[in-house]
Design a protein around this motif. Structure first.
Motif, short mmCIF file in Angstrom:
data_model
loop_
_atom_site.label_atom_id
_atom_site.label_comp_id
_atom_site.label_asym_id
_atom_site.label_seq_id
_atom_site.Cartn_x
_atom_site.Cartn_y
_atom_site.Cartn_z
N ARG A 2 43.68 31.03 32.17
CA ARG A 2 43.75 32.47 32.39
C ARG A 2 42.72 33.21 31.54
O ARG A 2 42.05 34.13 32.03
N ILE A 3 42.60 32.80 30.29
CA ILE A 3 41.62 33.43 29.40
C ILE A 3 40.20 33.17 29.90
O ILE A 3 39.35 34.06 29.90
N ASN A 4 39.94 31.94 30.37
CA ASN A 4 38.62 31.62 30.90
C ASN A 4 38.31 32.41 32.17
O ASN A 4 37.15 32.79 32.39
N THR A 5 39.31 32.67 33.00
CA THR A 5 39.09 33.47 34.20
C THR A 5 38.71 34.90 33.84
O THR A 5 37.76 35.46 34.40
N VAL A 6 39.42 35.48 32.87
CA VAL A 6 39.09 36.83 32.41
C VAL A 6 37.69 36.84 31.80
O VAL A 6 36.88 37.74 32.07
N ARG A 7 37.37 35.85 31.00
CA ARG A 7 36.04 35.76 30.38
C ARG A 7 34.96 35.65 31.45
O ARG A 7 33.92 36.30 31.37
N TYR A 8 35.21 34.83 32.46
CA TYR A 8 34.24 34.62 33.53
C TYR A 8 33.91 35.92 34.26
O TYR A 8 32.75 36.29 34.43
N TYR A 9 34.96 36.62 34.70
CA TYR A 9 34.74 37.86 35.45
C TYR A 9 34.17 38.97 34.57
O TYR A 9 33.33 39.76 35.01
#
Length: 169
Positions: A119-126
Motif C-alpha cells: 500500500r505504501i509503495n502504491t502511494v509512493r508510485y502514484y
C-alpha cells in the motif's frame, strides 16, 4: 519590466538534485553490499541501473537548458515548481521510504509490514509520477515562455532609401 539579471536557480537546484541523488545511491549501494548481505541476509542489488543513469542525464540536460535560457527566463515560479517536484521525487521520497522501512522493522511485526508495504509503495508510485508529470509540465511551460519572448530592444530600422533597391517588392 525588463529583467537583466540572469536567473540561475534552476541550474543550481538541478545540479544539487543530481549531487544529492548520487550521494543517496552511493549510500544505498554501500548499505546493500556491506550491511544488507551480512545483517539481513539479502542479496546485493544493482543501484546504478541504465534507467537511473538516463534519469540523471535527463536532469543534467534540463540544467544545461536552464543555463542556455538563463537570460530569457521570465517564469520563475514554474522553475521552482519543476526543481522542488524533482527534489521530492529523486531525493525526499526515497529517504522517506527508507525511514518508513527502518521504523517498520523496529516497531511493526514483519507480517504486518509485509501487508503494509504494498500500500505504501502504491502511494509512493502514484505520488512520484504525479510530481514528475507536474514538474516536467512546468519545465515545458518555462521553455515555451522563454523561447516566445520577443527581442525587447526592437528591430534596428534603417533610414528609408538606403537598401530599397535590394528589396523584392
Amino acid at each position: 519590466m525588463k529583467n537583466n539579471k540572469a536567473y540561475t536557480w534552476g541550474i543550481r537546484g538541478l545540479s544539487l538534485i543530481v549531487f544529492f541523488r548520487l550521494l543517496l545511491l552511493l549510500f544505498l549501494s554501500y548499505q546493500t553490499r556491506n550491511i544488507g548481505t551480512f545483517v539481513y541476509k539479502m542479496p546485493a542489488i544493482r543501484i546504478f541501473t541504465w534507467l537511473e543513469i538516463a534519469v540523471m542525464l535527463l536532469v543534467i540536460l534540463e540544467a544545461v537548458t536552464y543555463g542556455v535560457l538563463k537570460n530569457k527566463i521570465q517564469a520563475k515560479a514554474w522553475i521552482r515548481l519543476h526543481v522542488w517536484s524533482l527534489f521530492f521525487v529523486m531525493f525526499f521520497i526515497p529517504l522517506l521510504m527508507m525511514g518508513l522501512i527502518m521504523i517498520g522493522l523496529l516497531y511493526i511485526d514483519k507480517s504486518e509490514l509485509k501487508e503494509l508495504m504494498p500500500r505504501i509503495n502504491t502511494v509512493r508510485y502514484y505520488l512520484a509520477w504525479a510530481l514528475t508529470i507536474t514538474g516536467h509540465g512546468a519545465f515545458i511551460i518555462v521553455l515555451i515562455k522563454s523561447l516566445s519572448i520577443k527581442n525587447e530592444t526592437g528591430a534596428v530600422e534603417t533610414p528609408s532609401g538606403i537598401l530599397d533597391e535590394f528589396t523584392s517588392e
